[in-house]
Enzyme design. Structure first.
Site, PDB file in Angstrom:
ATOM      1  N   HIS A  71      -6.228  -0.001   5.787  1.00 13.86           N
ATOM      2  CA  HIS A  71      -6.080  -0.580   4.452  1.00 13.86           C
ATOM      3  C   HIS A  71      -4.746  -1.285   4.228  1.00 13.86           C
ATOM      4  O   HIS A  71      -4.585  -1.984   3.210  1.00 13.86           O
ATOM      5  CB  HIS A  71      -6.340   0.481   3.377  1.00 13.86           C
ATOM      6  CG  HIS A  71      -7.112  -0.036   2.208  1.00 13.86           C
ATOM      7  ND1 HIS A  71      -7.768   0.785   1.324  1.00 13.86           N
ATOM      8  CD2 HIS A  71      -7.342  -1.312   1.756  1.00 13.86           C
ATOM      9  CE1 HIS A  71      -8.357   0.030   0.383  1.00 13.86           C
ATOM     10  NE2 HIS A  71      -8.110  -1.231   0.625  1.00 13.86           N
ATOM     11  N   ASP A 102     -11.991   3.547  -3.418  1.00 10.62           N
ATOM     12  CA  ASP A 102     -11.281   4.343  -2.411  1.00 10.62           C
ATOM     13  C   ASP A 102     -11.242   5.800  -2.850  1.00 10.62           C
ATOM     14  O   ASP A 102     -11.233   6.097  -4.052  1.00 10.62           O
ATOM     15  CB  ASP A 102      -9.821   3.800  -2.333  1.00 10.62           C
ATOM     16  CG  ASP A 102      -9.134   4.066  -1.010  1.00 10.62           C
ATOM     17  OD1 ASP A 102      -9.318   5.156  -0.444  1.00 10.62           O
ATOM     18  OD2 ASP A 102      -8.379   3.182  -0.563  1.00 10.62           O
ATOM     19  N   HIS A 117      -8.606   7.315  -2.109  1.00 11.70           N
ATOM     20  CA  HIS A 117      -7.144   7.380  -2.256  1.00 11.70           C
ATOM     21  C   HIS A 117      -6.636   6.246  -3.142  1.00 11.70           C
ATOM     22  O   HIS A 117      -7.276   5.197  -3.235  1.00 11.70           O
ATOM     23  CB  HIS A 117      -6.482   7.253  -0.884  1.00 11.70           C
ATOM     24  CG  HIS A 117      -7.071   8.157   0.152  1.00 11.70           C
ATOM     25  ND1 HIS A 117      -8.068   7.759   1.014  1.00 11.70           N
ATOM     26  CD2 HIS A 117      -6.800   9.460   0.448  1.00 11.70           C
ATOM     27  CE1 HIS A 117      -8.392   8.765   1.812  1.00 11.70           C
ATOM     28  NE2 HIS A 117      -7.652   9.825   1.485  1.00 11.70           N
ATOM     29  N   ASP A 156      -3.607   4.761  -2.612  1.00  9.16           N
ATOM     30  CA  ASP A 156      -2.814   3.855  -1.752  1.00  9.16           C
ATOM     31  C   ASP A 156      -1.689   3.166  -2.521  1.00  9.16           C
ATOM     32  O   ASP A 156      -1.352   2.002  -2.288  1.00  9.16           O
ATOM     33  CB  ASP A 156      -3.725   2.817  -1.075  1.00  9.16           C
ATOM     34  CG  ASP A 156      -4.704   3.458  -0.097  1.00  9.16           C
ATOM     35  OD1 ASP A 156      -4.516   4.633   0.249  1.00  9.16           O
ATOM     36  OD2 ASP A 156      -5.671   2.781   0.311  1.00  9.16           O
ATOM     37  N   HIS A 210      -0.713   2.286   5.222  1.00  7.40           N
ATOM     38  CA  HIS A 210      -2.039   2.137   4.573  1.00  7.40           C
ATOM     39  C   HIS A 210      -2.138   2.957   3.288  1.00  7.40           C
ATOM     40  O   HIS A 210      -3.080   2.743   2.520  1.00  7.40           O
ATOM     41  CB  HIS A 210      -3.192   2.454   5.545  1.00  7.40           C
ATOM     42  CG  HIS A 210      -3.469   3.910   5.765  1.00  7.40           C
ATOM     43  ND1 HIS A 210      -4.709   4.373   6.159  1.00  7.40           N
ATOM     44  CD2 HIS A 210      -2.674   5.012   5.668  1.00  7.40           C
ATOM     45  CE1 HIS A 210      -4.668   5.693   6.283  1.00  7.40           C
ATOM     46  NE2 HIS A 210      -3.443   6.097   5.989  1.00  7.40           N
ATOM     47  N   ASP A 251     -12.524   0.516   0.581  1.00  5.47           N
ATOM     48  CA  ASP A 251     -12.207   1.450   1.661  1.00  5.47           C
ATOM     49  C   ASP A 251     -13.462   2.293   1.885  1.00  5.47           C
ATOM     50  O   ASP A 251     -13.951   2.941   0.952  1.00  5.47           O
ATOM     51  CB  ASP A 251     -11.016   2.318   1.215  1.00  5.47           C
ATOM     52  CG  ASP A 251     -10.529   3.278   2.282  1.00  5.47           C
ATOM     53  OD1 ASP A 251     -11.343   3.726   3.115  1.00  5.47           O
ATOM     54  OD2 ASP A 251      -9.322   3.598   2.263  1.00  5.47           O
ATOM     55  N   ASP A 296     -13.876   5.019   3.069  1.00  9.71           N
ATOM     56  CA  ASP A 296     -13.748   6.457   2.776  1.00  9.71           C
ATOM     57  C   ASP A 296     -13.995   6.794   1.311  1.00  9.71           C
ATOM     58  O   ASP A 296     -14.016   7.976   0.936  1.00  9.71           O
ATOM     59  CB  ASP A 296     -12.420   7.033   3.301  1.00  9.71           C
ATOM     60  CG  ASP A 296     -11.179   6.618   2.502  1.00  9.71           C
ATOM     61  OD1 ASP A 296     -11.275   6.325   1.297  1.00  9.71           O
ATOM     62  OD2 ASP A 296     -10.079   6.602   3.105  1.00  9.71           O
ATOM     63  N   GLU A 313     -11.083   0.510   7.023  1.00 14.24           N
ATOM     64  CA  GLU A 313     -11.014   1.922   7.422  1.00 14.24           C
ATOM     65  C   GLU A 313     -12.264   2.454   8.126  1.00 14.24           C
ATOM     66  O   GLU A 313     -12.413   3.670   8.290  1.00 14.24           O
ATOM     67  CB  GLU A 313     -10.634   2.832   6.229  1.00 14.24           C
ATOM     68  CG  GLU A 313      -9.252   2.538   5.621  1.00 14.24           C
ATOM     69  CD  GLU A 313      -8.053   3.026   6.452  1.00 14.24           C
ATOM     70  OE1 GLU A 313      -8.275   3.747   7.437  1.00 14.24           O
ATOM     71  OE2 GLU A 313      -6.903   2.661   6.104  1.00 14.24           O
TER      72      GLU A 313
HETATM   73  N1  LIG Z   1      -6.192   3.727   3.169  1.00 17.66           N
HETATM   74  C1  LIG Z   1      -6.218   5.041   3.297  1.00 17.66           C
HETATM   75  N2  LIG Z   1      -7.228   5.642   3.871  1.00 17.66           N
HETATM   76  N3  LIG Z   1      -5.195   5.716   2.815  1.00 17.66           N
HETATM   77  C2  LIG Z   1      -5.000   7.132   2.916  1.00 17.66           C
HETATM   78  C3  LIG Z   1      -3.667   7.529   2.351  1.00 17.66           C
HETATM   79  C4  LIG Z   1      -3.429   8.992   2.452  1.00 17.66           C
HETATM   80  C5  LIG Z   1      -2.133   9.471   1.823  1.00 17.66           C
HETATM   81  N4  LIG Z   1      -2.147   9.305   0.405  1.00 17.66           N
HETATM   82  C6  LIG Z   1      -0.904   8.765   2.429  1.00 17.66           C
HETATM   83  O1  LIG Z   1      -0.139   8.192   1.715  1.00 17.66           O
HETATM   84  O2  LIG Z   1      -0.724   8.792   3.621  1.00 17.66           O
HETATM   85 MN   LIG Z   2      -7.512   2.954   1.238  1.00 18.72          MN
HETATM   86 MN   LIG Z   3      -8.939   5.829   1.529  1.00 20.61          MN
END
Ligand SMILES: NC(=[NH2+])NCCC[C@H](N)C(=O)O
Ligand SMILES: [Mn+2]
Ligand SMILES: [Mn+2]
Length: 324
Positions: free
Chosen positions: A115, A143, A145, A147, A160, A249, A251, A294
């Site tokens: 990402h 997502d 998350h 991010d 990411h 994303d 996920d 991702e």
């Molecule tokens: N694009 C993603 N899958 N991001 C996951 C981030 C996970 C976590 N918040 C981090 O800062 O590492």
């Molecule tokens: Mn993401």
């Molecule tokens: Mn994510």
């Protein structure tokens, strides 16, 4: 070729034309394999479906970009960021690629990659839309998350987990070779950002979301209101007259549908809910760009085909496949 049986965009001058950028990049996080996603998605027939079934005219250089020549000999952590120079250089180059498509009035599809590449895609569309239409675009970030870590709030140092902070100006850096190249016209406003699907947000990120009053629909909100109502509210926040960049994303989907991803989180969207989000965005006629990121076919390998199928489905839905 027949013209697409899809809803014409209000903001594209060439709404049957689709710019495609395939980005085989994994440096925004630590697990190898996410760079193989574009090839996997394309081999499974995604691009031919877009031309043959949806009638898009593709502008694609038929390569998966790995940006090997941009890789520095050594890339030590800086301000807690891992691979800072490498991610910065790749996203800067990608920004120009996406900008060129968007400036030509095409919708842009970017197949990632992790990402972090959204730093490139969103900065590229944001500038092009400003120049073409004199407007600020909105970003829908789907997502698990947020991010939106800054280098200082991030626990992992993985970029990411930081793209939104750099894109909104919450994180800034003077060094030109570490995202100092991002200009005001490439950024997006925090007011025009909407999250959908969140369920794993770091403590520092929660503070940021709260302090800036950022619009976010978590899985809890989806459970409460249903995806139909959530999409009404999300699109209502953006308004009908704003170009939309959809950054998806994989996920965001529950691991049941998308197990092959670097940071899976249980309790996510069903594939149907994910498709519905993409369909609603298509239906607005305001989509100007989409990222799919991702997908990591080398993780949970038994579920890789399922994950790739889900990714293809999300893209087709955003481009109008399932609507009559
Ligand atoms: N694009 C993603 N899958 N991001 C996951 C981030 C996970 C976590 N918040 C981090 O800062 O590492
Ligand atoms: Mn993401
Ligand atoms: Mn994510």
């Amino acid at each position: 070729m027949t013209s697409p049986s899809t809803i014409p965009s209000k903001f594209l001058t060439k709404s049957n034309e689709l710019g495609v950028v395939a980005v085989g990049f994994s440096g925004g996080q630590c697990k190898p394999g996410v760079d193989a996603a574009p090839t996997a998605l394309i081999s499974s027939g995604l691009l031919s479906q877009l031309t043959e079934e949806l009638g898009y005219d593709l502008h694609h250089d038929n390569q998966v970009h790995t940006y090997d020549s941009l890789k520095p000999a050594s890339d030590p952590a800086y301000r807690n960021m891992k691979n800072p120079v490498s991610v910065s250089a790749v996203t800067q180059q990608l920004s120009e690629q996406v900008y060129a498509h968007a400036k030509a009035g095409r919708c842009v599809l970017t197949l990632g990659g992790d990402h972090s590449i959204a730093i490139g895609t969103i900065s590229g569309t944001s500038r092009a839309i400003r120049e073409r239409l004199g407007r600020e675009m909105a970003v829908i970030w789907v997502d698990a998350h947020a991010d939106i870590n800054t280098p200082e709030t991030s626990g992992s140092g993985n970029i990411h987990g930081m793209p939104v902070a750099f894109l909104t100006g919450l994180a800034k850096e003077e060094r030109k070779d570490v995202f100092g190249w991002i200009q005001a016209d490439q950024r997006v406003s925090l007011k025009k950002l909407v999250y959908i699907g969140l369920r794993d947000v770091d403590r520092g990120e929660k503070v940021i979301l709260r302090e800036h009053g950022i619009k976010a629909f978590t899985m809890h909100d989806i459970d409460r209101h249903g995806i139909g109502r959530v999409m009404e509210m999300a699109l209502g926040h953006i308004g009908t007259d704003t170009p939309i960049h959809l950054s998806f994303d994989v996920d965001a989907l529950d691991p049941q549908w998308a197990p092959s991803t670097g940071t899976p989180v249980r309790g996510g969207l069903t594939l149907r809910e994910g498709d519905y989000i993409a369909e609603c965005v298509h239906e607005t006629g305001s989509l100007v760009a989409m990222d799919l990121v991702e997908v990591n076919p080398s993780l949970e390998a038994v579920g890789a085909a399922e994950t790739i199928r889900a990714g293809c489905s999300l893209v087709r839905c955003a481009l109008g496949d399932t609507l009559l």
